[in-house]
Design an enzyme around this catalytic site. Sequence first.
Site, PDB file in Angstrom:
ATOM      1  N   ASN A 196      40.632  10.018  50.225  1.00 34.81           N
ATOM      2  CA  ASN A 196      39.881  11.260  50.359  1.00 34.81           C
ATOM      3  C   ASN A 196      38.419  11.002  50.006  1.00 34.81           C
ATOM      4  O   ASN A 196      38.134  10.245  49.083  1.00 34.81           O
ATOM      5  CB  ASN A 196      40.460  12.319  49.414  1.00 34.81           C
ATOM      6  N   HIS A 199      39.166   5.296  45.881  1.00 30.30           N
ATOM      7  CA  HIS A 199      40.539   4.888  45.615  1.00 30.30           C
ATOM      8  C   HIS A 199      41.381   5.103  46.862  1.00 30.30           C
ATOM      9  O   HIS A 199      41.115   6.021  47.649  1.00 30.30           O
ATOM     10  CB  HIS A 199      41.146   5.668  44.441  1.00 30.30           C
ATOM     11  N   MET A 200      42.381   4.264  47.014  1.00 25.68           N
ATOM     12  CA  MET A 200      43.351   4.429  48.091  1.00 25.68           C
ATOM     13  C   MET A 200      44.692   4.796  47.481  1.00 25.68           C
ATOM     14  O   MET A 200      45.168   4.124  46.573  1.00 25.68           O
ATOM     15  CB  MET A 200      43.473   3.154  48.921  1.00 25.68           C
ATOM     16  N   HIS A 201      45.237   5.915  47.958  1.00 21.24           N
ATOM     17  CA  HIS A 201      46.572   6.320  47.544  1.00 21.24           C
ATOM     18  C   HIS A 201      47.586   5.566  48.409  1.00 21.24           C
ATOM     19  O   HIS A 201      47.477   5.582  49.643  1.00 21.24           O
ATOM     20  CB  HIS A 201      46.808   7.812  47.808  1.00 21.24           C
ATOM     21  N   ARG A 230      49.653   3.513  38.631  1.00 22.74           N
ATOM     22  CA  ARG A 230      50.436   4.656  39.099  1.00 22.74           C
ATOM     23  C   ARG A 230      49.657   5.956  38.901  1.00 22.74           C
ATOM     24  O   ARG A 230      48.998   6.150  37.875  1.00 22.74           O
ATOM     25  CB  ARG A 230      51.787   4.710  38.380  1.00 22.74           C
ATOM     26  N   ASP A 231      49.735   6.815  39.917  1.00 18.91           N
ATOM     27  CA  ASP A 231      49.089   8.127  39.836  1.00 18.91           C
ATOM     28  C   ASP A 231      49.749   8.944  38.723  1.00 18.91           C
ATOM     29  O   ASP A 231      50.971   8.946  38.576  1.00 18.91           O
ATOM     30  CB  ASP A 231      49.209   8.861  41.178  1.00 18.91           C
ATOM     31  N   ILE A 232      48.937   9.647  37.955  1.00 10.32           N
ATOM     32  CA  ILE A 232      49.452  10.406  36.811  1.00 10.32           C
ATOM     33  C   ILE A 232      50.260  11.624  37.254  1.00 10.32           C
ATOM     34  O   ILE A 232      51.084  12.133  36.486  1.00 10.32           O
ATOM     35  CB  ILE A 232      48.276  10.827  35.890  1.00 10.32           C
ATOM     36  N   VAL A 251      38.312  12.623  42.250  1.00  8.55           N
ATOM     37  CA  VAL A 251      37.733  11.589  41.388  1.00  8.55           C
ATOM     38  C   VAL A 251      36.723  10.787  42.212  1.00  8.55           C
ATOM     39  O   VAL A 251      37.098  10.137  43.199  1.00  8.55           O
ATOM     40  CB  VAL A 251      38.821  10.656  40.823  1.00  8.55           C
TER      41      VAL A 251
HETATM   42  P1  AMP Z   1      41.719  12.421  44.940  1.00  8.04           P
HETATM   43  O1  AMP Z   1      41.954  13.885  45.137  1.00  8.04           O
HETATM   44  O2  AMP Z   1      41.936  11.618  46.191  1.00  8.04           O
HETATM   45  O3  AMP Z   1      40.383  12.150  44.292  1.00  8.04           O
HETATM   46  O4  AMP Z   1      42.865  11.922  43.957  1.00  8.04           O
HETATM   47  C1  AMP Z   1      42.691  11.710  42.607  1.00  8.04           C
HETATM   48  C2  AMP Z   1      44.028  11.306  42.054  1.00  8.04           C
HETATM   49  O5  AMP Z   1      43.844  10.781  40.757  1.00  8.04           O
HETATM   50  C3  AMP Z   1      45.034  12.459  41.923  1.00  8.04           C
HETATM   51  O6  AMP Z   1      46.199  12.145  42.687  1.00  8.04           O
HETATM   52  C4  AMP Z   1      45.333  12.504  40.421  1.00  8.04           C
HETATM   53  O7  AMP Z   1      46.675  12.822  40.128  1.00  8.04           O
HETATM   54  C5  AMP Z   1      44.966  11.099  39.990  1.00  8.04           C
HETATM   55  N1  AMP Z   1      44.596  10.944  38.586  1.00  8.04           N
HETATM   56  C6  AMP Z   1      43.719  11.701  37.874  1.00  8.04           C
HETATM   57  N2  AMP Z   1      43.616  11.231  36.616  1.00  8.04           N
HETATM   58  C7  AMP Z   1      44.425  10.153  36.533  1.00  8.04           C
HETATM   59  C8  AMP Z   1      44.765   9.236  35.500  1.00  8.04           C
HETATM   60  N3  AMP Z   1      44.229   9.331  34.269  1.00  8.04           N
HETATM   61  N4  AMP Z   1      45.648   8.244  35.772  1.00  8.04           N
HETATM   62  C9  AMP Z   1      46.210   8.141  37.009  1.00  8.04           C
HETATM   63  N5  AMP Z   1      45.929   8.966  38.023  1.00  8.04           N
HETATM   64  C10 AMP Z   1      45.054   9.970  37.795  1.00  8.04           C
END
Ligand code: AMP
Length: 122
Positions: free
Chosen positions: A93, A106-108, A34-36, A102
């Site tokens: 992204n 990753h896929m949201h 799950r996204d934080i 990050v």
């Molecule tokens: P992006 O902008 O596509 O790189 O998205 C990175 C995502 O990672 C964001 O939606 C953040 O909320 C999420 N994120 C960052 N750190 C963590 C974490 N420790 N656990 C879960 N999600 C995270």
Amino acid sequence: MAYAYDTSNIFARILRGEIPNSTVLETEHSLAFRDIAPQAPDHVLVIPKGPYVTYDHFCAAASDAEIVDFARAVARVCAALGVEENGYRAITNAGTHGVQEVPHFHMHIVAGRPMGRMLEQS
Ligand code: AMP
């Protein structure tokens, strides 16, 4: 294009077990958690365990087994979230213009409410 993978990124640290995560699914080659900072009632990130920076990097450099595992993991996450009736949005992204925070592919998967238009007009 050659991508340099930064092993200190936060998802690499999650994969090494250095920081906790809320796991939804783990497979041989993929992890979903799950996204934080969720932007919808359901917001899950699906990542490969391998060191890939972006989607195109993953598609070009990962093994067939990793790619199939990842695709099936996305399907299993969607099934677990029960999105079949109302739908969802899958977003990845990449880089500066994609506003990738990050640098581990990753896929949201976001679901649970109407998402609105895909992109704002600029
Ligand atoms: P992006 O902008 O596509 O790189 O998205 C990175 C995502 O990672 C964001 O939606 C953040 O909320 C999420 N994120 C960052 N750190 C963590 C974490 N420790 N656990 C879960 N999600 C995270």
